[in-house]
Design a protein around this motif. Structure first.
Motif, mmCIF file in Angstrom:
data_model
loop_
_atom_site.group_PDB
_atom_site.id
_atom_site.type_symbol
_atom_site.label_atom_id
_atom_site.label_comp_id
_atom_site.label_asym_id
_atom_site.label_seq_id
_atom_site.Cartn_x
_atom_site.Cartn_y
_atom_site.Cartn_z
ATOM 1 N N ALA A 208 -61.714 44.929 -173.891
ATOM 2 C CA ALA A 208 -61.891 43.969 -174.989
ATOM 3 C C ALA A 208 -63.210 44.218 -175.708
ATOM 4 O O ALA A 208 -64.192 44.670 -175.113
ATOM 5 N N THR A 209 -63.233 43.888 -176.975
ATOM 6 C CA THR A 209 -64.462 44.002 -177.765
ATOM 7 C C THR A 209 -65.067 42.615 -177.963
ATOM 8 O O THR A 209 -64.410 41.586 -177.774
ATOM 9 N N PHE A 210 -66.324 42.604 -178.356
ATOM 10 C CA PHE A 210 -67.015 41.346 -178.684
ATOM 11 C C PHE A 210 -66.247 40.604 -179.771
ATOM 12 O O PHE A 210 -66.049 39.381 -179.699
ATOM 13 N N GLU A 211 -65.795 41.343 -180.777
ATOM 14 C CA GLU A 211 -65.096 40.739 -181.912
ATOM 15 C C GLU A 211 -63.782 40.087 -181.479
ATOM 16 O O GLU A 211 -63.423 39.012 -181.976
ATOM 17 N N GLU A 212 -63.073 40.723 -180.568
ATOM 18 C CA GLU A 212 -61.805 40.155 -180.091
ATOM 19 C C GLU A 212 -62.033 38.838 -179.363
ATOM 20 O O GLU A 212 -61.296 37.861 -179.568
ATOM 21 N N ILE A 213 -63.037 38.797 -178.515
ATOM 22 C CA ILE A 213 -63.302 37.563 -177.768
ATOM 23 C C ILE A 213 -63.782 36.465 -178.709
ATOM 24 O O ILE A 213 -63.426 35.285 -178.542
ATOM 25 N N MET A 214 -64.532 36.831 -179.732
ATOM 26 C CA MET A 214 -64.917 35.849 -180.743
ATOM 27 C C MET A 214 -63.670 35.268 -181.423
ATOM 28 O O MET A 214 -63.610 34.066 -181.717
ATOM 29 N N GLU A 215 -62.666 36.106 -181.660
ATOM 30 C CA GLU A 215 -61.434 35.613 -182.276
ATOM 31 C C GLU A 215 -60.711 34.638 -181.351
ATOM 32 O O GLU A 215 -60.102 33.666 -181.817
ATOM 33 N N VAL A 216 -60.754 34.908 -180.039
ATOM 34 C CA VAL A 216 -60.168 33.964 -179.083
ATOM 35 C C VAL A 216 -60.846 32.604 -179.213
ATOM 36 O O VAL A 216 -60.191 31.559 -179.227
ATOM 37 N N PHE A 217 -62.174 32.602 -179.351
ATOM 38 C CA PHE A 217 -62.899 31.338 -179.508
ATOM 39 C C PHE A 217 -62.521 30.632 -180.809
ATOM 40 O O PHE A 217 -62.429 29.404 -180.855
ATOM 41 N N LYS A 218 -62.310 31.405 -181.866
ATOM 42 C CA LYS A 218 -61.913 30.799 -183.150
ATOM 43 C C LYS A 218 -60.540 30.157 -183.041
ATOM 44 O O LYS A 218 -60.316 29.043 -183.545
ATOM 45 N N LEU A 219 -59.598 30.846 -182.399
ATOM 46 C CA LEU A 219 -58.274 30.268 -182.183
ATOM 47 C C LEU A 219 -58.374 28.993 -181.351
ATOM 48 O O LEU A 219 -57.733 27.986 -181.647
ATOM 49 N N THR A 220 -59.203 29.041 -180.319
ATOM 50 C CA THR A 220 -59.346 27.903 -179.412
ATOM 51 C C THR A 220 -60.028 26.731 -180.095
ATOM 52 O O THR A 220 -59.697 25.562 -179.833
ATOM 53 N N SER A 221 -60.959 27.015 -180.993
ATOM 54 C CA SER A 221 -61.682 25.953 -181.700
ATOM 55 C C SER A 221 -60.762 25.099 -182.566
ATOM 56 O O SER A 221 -61.092 23.950 -182.867
ATOM 57 N N ALA A 222 -59.622 25.666 -182.946
ATOM 58 C CA ALA A 222 -58.680 24.916 -183.779
ATOM 59 C C ALA A 222 -57.808 23.967 -182.969
ATOM 60 O O ALA A 222 -56.927 23.302 -183.518
ATOM 61 N N GLN A 223 -58.047 23.876 -181.660
ATOM 62 C CA GLN A 223 -57.269 22.979 -180.810
ATOM 63 C C GLN A 223 -57.343 21.528 -181.280
ATOM 64 O O GLN A 223 -56.421 20.736 -181.061
ATOM 65 N N GLY A 224 -58.429 21.185 -181.977
ATOM 66 C CA GLY A 224 -58.598 19.822 -182.458
ATOM 67 C C GLY A 224 -57.522 19.375 -183.433
ATOM 68 O O GLY A 224 -57.305 18.167 -183.616
ATOM 69 N N VAL A 225 -56.810 20.327 -184.052
ATOM 70 C CA VAL A 225 -55.765 19.924 -185.007
ATOM 71 C C VAL A 225 -54.581 19.279 -184.300
ATOM 72 O O VAL A 225 -53.727 18.677 -184.952
ATOM 73 N N ASN A 226 -54.534 19.371 -182.957
ATOM 74 C CA ASN A 226 -53.485 18.667 -182.212
ATOM 75 C C ASN A 226 -53.518 17.175 -182.509
ATOM 76 O O ASN A 226 -52.490 16.492 -182.421
ATOM 77 N N THR A 227 -54.696 16.669 -182.852
ATOM 78 C CA THR A 227 -54.829 15.263 -183.238
ATOM 79 C C THR A 227 -53.845 14.915 -184.348
ATOM 80 O O THR A 227 -53.178 13.875 -184.306
ATOM 81 N N PHE A 228 -53.755 15.787 -185.339
ATOM 82 C CA PHE A 228 -52.858 15.529 -186.464
ATOM 83 C C PHE A 228 -51.392 15.609 -186.047
ATOM 84 O O PHE A 228 -50.576 14.787 -186.465
ATOM 85 N N TYR A 229 -51.072 16.603 -185.225
ATOM 86 C CA TYR A 229 -49.673 16.804 -184.852
ATOM 87 C C TYR A 229 -49.130 15.654 -184.005
ATOM 88 O O TYR A 229 -47.947 15.314 -184.078
ATOM 89 N N VAL A 230 -49.977 15.042 -183.215
ATOM 90 C CA VAL A 230 -49.554 13.907 -182.404
ATOM 91 C C VAL A 230 -49.612 12.608 -183.201
ATOM 92 O O VAL A 230 -48.733 11.744 -183.090
#
Length: 244
Positions: A208-230
């Protein structure tokens, strides 16, 4: 901008997005830019992104049915198979053992203070072999597992088999498995730093590269949108009834 254009930009559309788009178009544009950034960057391939999001939505610490269904469908549209998605679910269902990872050290510490006796695991030959097998499969070990193993080798063996089973197949690449673990450990509903670090190290080991793991964090940071879906379907229903 029309709904059809929005659908094309995001790659999907649903009633939750439609509600945001209609009720607060300014915020919707902000929302869209935030959640779509990893999709535009394309640092992680489309199928892997969706499988990571499946993991986040089905994690024991979040369990958002609405986004889970969305990302499962997206994963399938990107070529994911039923077995691959099942493998993701198997990987993350073991998250419950973090109860032991966090609490066993606390138990040992409090017991030693209370009893004035130290706990020193004394592993027998079978337990040592179980430990070696775990390290060989997973590539890491934590001291709390010595306590688990010494306390109840049957429980440890069943837990070890449960955890390592998805690593017996090549359905998902080792790197993607580590990305999934990084995502669920670093999610806002878990924030398990010790696990995040272990799986970052393993991800680097698998290329894995630094950039790839940063992308994982970006995807994970959007978890807050679950508020809207529920919440938005409930909000919509309440005011629909009020208007009747």
């Amino acid at each position: 901008m029309s709904v059809n254009t929005q659908r094309e930009e995001l790659g999907y559309w649903n009633s939750t997005l439609n509600y945001l788009f209609e009720k607060d178009p300014e915020f919707f544009e902000i929302y869209k830019r935030f959640v779509s950034t990893p999709y535009k960057n394309n640092v992680i391939d489309a199928k892997s992104r969706e499988l990571i999001l499946v993991a986040l939505s089905s994690s024991p610490t979040s369990l958002c049915k609405e986004t889970l269904e969305l990302h499962m469908k997206n994963a399938v549209s990107q070529g994911a198979t039923e077995k691959e998605i099942l493998e993701v679910l198997k990987l993350i269902s073991v998250l419950g053992v973090h109860t032991c990872a966090v609490s066993v050290p606390s138990l040992v510490d409090e017991y030693e203070k209370y009893s004035n006796q130290s706990i020193e695991p004394n592993l027998n030959n079978k337990q040592k072999k179980l430990k070696e097998h775990f390290i060989d499969k997973m590539g890491y070990w934590n001291s709390f597992r010595d306590i688990l193993l010494d306390n109840d080798e049957n429980f440890f063996e069943s837990y070890s088999d449960y955890l390592t089973n998805p690593w017996e197949s090549n359905l998902l690449s080792p790197k993607l498995k580590e990305f999934i673990y990084i995502a669920i450990d670093s999610s806002t509903t878990h924030l398990f730093d010790a696990g995040t670090r272990v799986h970052i190290r393993n991800a680097f080991k698998y290329g894995a590269t630094f950039e790839e793991i940063m992308e994982v964090f970006k995807l994970t940071s959007a978890q807050g949108v679950n508020t809207f879906y529920v919440s938005l379907p409930i909000l919509k229903d309440i005011f629909s009834e009020k208007d009747e």
